[in-house]
Design an enzyme around this catalytic site. Structure first.
Site, PDB file in Angstrom:
ATOM      1  N   GLY A 164      34.486  39.415  47.935  1.00 44.54           N
ATOM      2  CA  GLY A 164      35.364  39.519  46.492  1.00 44.54           C
ATOM      3  C   GLY A 164      34.913  38.586  45.622  1.00 44.54           C
ATOM      4  N   HIS A 182      42.417  33.178  42.112  1.00 43.36           N
ATOM      5  CA  HIS A 182      41.169  32.518  41.218  1.00 43.36           C
ATOM      6  C   HIS A 182      42.019  33.109  39.809  1.00 43.36           C
ATOM      7  CE1 HIS A 182      37.608  31.633  43.154  1.00 43.36           C
ATOM      8  NE2 HIS A 182      37.665  32.247  44.021  1.00 43.36           N
ATOM      9  N   GLN A 235      35.257  33.801  37.748  1.00 47.52           N
ATOM     10  CA  GLN A 235      34.388  33.411  38.520  1.00 47.52           C
ATOM     11  C   GLN A 235      32.687  33.577  37.635  1.00 47.52           C
ATOM     12  OE1 GLN A 235      35.374  34.786  42.335  1.00 47.52           O
ATOM     13  NE2 GLN A 235      34.182  32.924  42.967  1.00 47.52           N
ATOM     14  N   HIS A 262      43.297  35.712  48.109  1.00 42.51           N
ATOM     15  CA  HIS A 262      42.044  34.619  47.608  1.00 42.51           C
ATOM     16  C   HIS A 262      41.755  34.989  46.065  1.00 42.51           C
ATOM     17  CE1 HIS A 262      38.323  32.333  48.377  1.00 42.51           C
ATOM     18  NE2 HIS A 262      37.913  32.849  47.285  1.00 42.51           N
ATOM     19  N   GLU A 263      41.371  36.219  45.881  1.00 39.71           N
ATOM     20  CA  GLU A 263      40.894  36.684  44.382  1.00 39.71           C
ATOM     21  C   GLU A 263      41.919  36.523  43.456  1.00 39.71           C
ATOM     22  OE1 GLU A 263      37.957  36.732  44.382  1.00 39.71           O
ATOM     23  OE2 GLU A 263      37.481  36.929  46.439  1.00 39.71           O
ATOM     24  N   CYS A 320      33.874  30.873  49.476  1.00 45.51           N
ATOM     25  CA  CYS A 320      34.067  31.352  48.097  1.00 45.51           C
ATOM     26  C   CYS A 320      32.822  31.287  47.255  1.00 45.51           C
ATOM     27  CB  CYS A 320      34.879  30.421  47.254  1.00 45.51           C
ATOM     28  SG  CYS A 320      35.352  30.735  45.650  1.00 45.51           S
ATOM     29  N   LEU A 321      32.425  32.163  46.590  1.00 47.21           N
ATOM     30  CA  LEU A 321      31.017  32.135  45.710  1.00 47.21           C
ATOM     31  C   LEU A 321      31.018  31.092  44.746  1.00 47.21           C
ATOM     32  CD1 LEU A 321      30.816  36.087  45.397  1.00 47.21           C
ATOM     33  CD2 LEU A 321      29.580  34.469  47.208  1.00 47.21           C
TER      34      LEU A 321
HETATM   35 NI    NI Z   1      36.666  32.727  45.781  1.00 41.27          NI
END
Ligand code: NI
Length: 189
Positions: free
Chosen positions: A46, A159, A51, A155-156, A113-114
């Site tokens: 995701g 963000h 991000q 989660h997304e 998380c990236l």
């Molecule tokens: Ni994330």
């Protein structure tokens, strides 16, 4: 198609509340493709526009399409299934996603998380949700999700509201992860 830079903590851009997308034009469609490419390139499932430093309510995901139930699948099991090709790719692009229903059932799942690569934690969230969003053909879609996809969507969308998974865990665990991660990410610059 291009790979964008994924920003990491403590980049303040990760705390912004992203703006609603008012016009779905070619730029938005290209950006969504770039987000998917960037996500796949980083082996993520995701990614939110914030991000990659884009102030827009856009998220992309690929939790795979499988006959297996996602509900009880750990990330480890999921990754094994991906490696053995038991899961088909299933890219999802959501414009202005909004959760309109949360189940009262809570489930716990390991998240990463990236923007905090290499750090994971168990996070409690509502087990299932209903999300409204606009797709790339400008259709309004209502989707019910549970299991891994439900976690991923929550989660997304977090963000887009400046919230990270570590904001859902104990203050102590959050501080430990943040301290280590910030030290690591700012040292390798
Ligand atoms: Ni994330």
């Amino acid at each position: 198609m291009s790979i964008k830079e994924i920003i990491k903590v403590p980049n303040p851009f990760l705390k912004i509340i992203a703006k609603k997308v008012l016009v779905i034009d070619e730029n938005i469609l290209v950006l969504l493709d770039d987000m998917l490419d960037t996500m796949y390139n980083a082996n993520g499932i995701g990614l939110a526009a914030t991000q990659i430093s884009e102030d827009k309510r856009l998220i992309v995901m690929d939790c795979g399409l499988t006959n297996l139930e996602h509900d009880d699948m750990s990330e480890e099991e999921y990754n094994k299934n991906v490696e053995s090709n038991k899961i088909e790719p299933c890219p999802l692009k959501m414009i202005n996603p909004e959760i309109i229903y949360y189940s009262s059932n809570i489930t716990e799942r390991e998240e990463g998380c990236l923007s905090i690569p290499g750090y994971n934690a168990q996070v409690k969230r509502p087990e299932s949700i209903t999300v409204n969003y606009t797709d790339i053909s400008k259709n309004n879609i209502t989707l019910e999700a549970n299991g891994l996809l439900s976690t991923c969507i929550q989660h997304e969308i977090d963000h887009l509201n400046g919230v990270l998974f570590i904001d859902h865990i104990s203050r102590l665990k959050k501080e430990v992860i943040l301290r280590k991660a910030i030290k690591e990410f700012t040292n390798d610059k």
